[in-house]
Design a protein around this motif. Sequence first.
Motif, PDB file in Angstrom:
ATOM      1  N   VAL A  70      31.799  83.696  16.719  1.00 21.47           N
ATOM      2  CA  VAL A  70      33.215  83.958  16.288  1.00 21.47           C
ATOM      3  C   VAL A  70      33.899  83.563  17.488  1.00 21.47           C
ATOM      4  N   SER A  86      34.550  90.585   5.397  1.00 25.46           N
ATOM      5  CA  SER A  86      33.339  89.647   5.540  1.00 25.46           C
ATOM      6  C   SER A  86      33.348  89.177   3.948  1.00 25.46           C
ATOM      7  N   GLU A  99      30.936  84.752   6.277  1.00 30.14           N
ATOM      8  CA  GLU A  99      32.078  84.122   6.807  1.00 30.14           C
ATOM      9  C   GLU A  99      32.868  85.773   7.292  1.00 30.14           C
ATOM     10  N   GLN A 101      36.217  87.857   9.255  1.00 30.35           N
ATOM     11  CA  GLN A 101      37.522  87.519  10.071  1.00 30.35           C
ATOM     12  C   GLN A 101      38.289  88.722  10.161  1.00 30.35           C
ATOM     13  N   SER A 103      41.834  90.937  11.479  1.00 29.68           N
ATOM     14  CA  SER A 103      43.158  90.888  11.744  1.00 29.68           C
ATOM     15  C   SER A 103      43.985  92.065  12.026  1.00 29.68           C
ATOM     16  N   VAL A 108      45.809  86.857  12.229  1.00 27.46           N
ATOM     17  CA  VAL A 108      44.361  86.806  12.319  1.00 27.46           C
ATOM     18  C   VAL A 108      44.118  86.994  13.742  1.00 27.46           C
ATOM     19  N   ARG A 111      37.633  85.248  13.947  1.00 26.81           N
ATOM     20  CA  ARG A 111      37.070  84.374  12.808  1.00 26.81           C
ATOM     21  C   ARG A 111      35.835  83.861  13.146  1.00 26.81           C
TER      22      ARG A 111
END
Length: 132
Positions: A70, A86, A99, A101, A103, A108, A111
């Motif tokens: 990441v 996820s 995947e 991320q 925020s 964001v 990631r």
Amino acid sequence: MSLTKQITLGLTGSAQVEVNDQNTAIAYGSGDISVFATPAMIGLMEKAALSSVDPLLPEGYTTVGIKVDVEHVAATPVGGVVRAQSRLLKIDGRRLVFEVQASDDTRVVGRGTHQRFIVKVDEFLQRVGSKK
């Protein structure tokens, strides 16, 4: 028995935390500024992935994190809230690729991808215990 029978591609998970003095870079020893720590962000991303698949596994099984790739692209101050999401991208036997991320309220902040591996808890703990 298929361990991934109920687990499907696209499965999502989420987790969130408020940034406080205990999860800053200073507290983790990963920096000198009072902002959300990269290790804390990674842990939150792992928690999101864990929350999506573990309830679907047979009793006595769980997942363990095996790889994280990441980038932490923006800082979040104390008092902010960070939310991680996820999404399951790949199932390769007992290896799951997500995947991930994170925020905050404005953008964001991180990631990348995260891999977890399905393990039988008692066998896993036996292997770990044998290292003592």
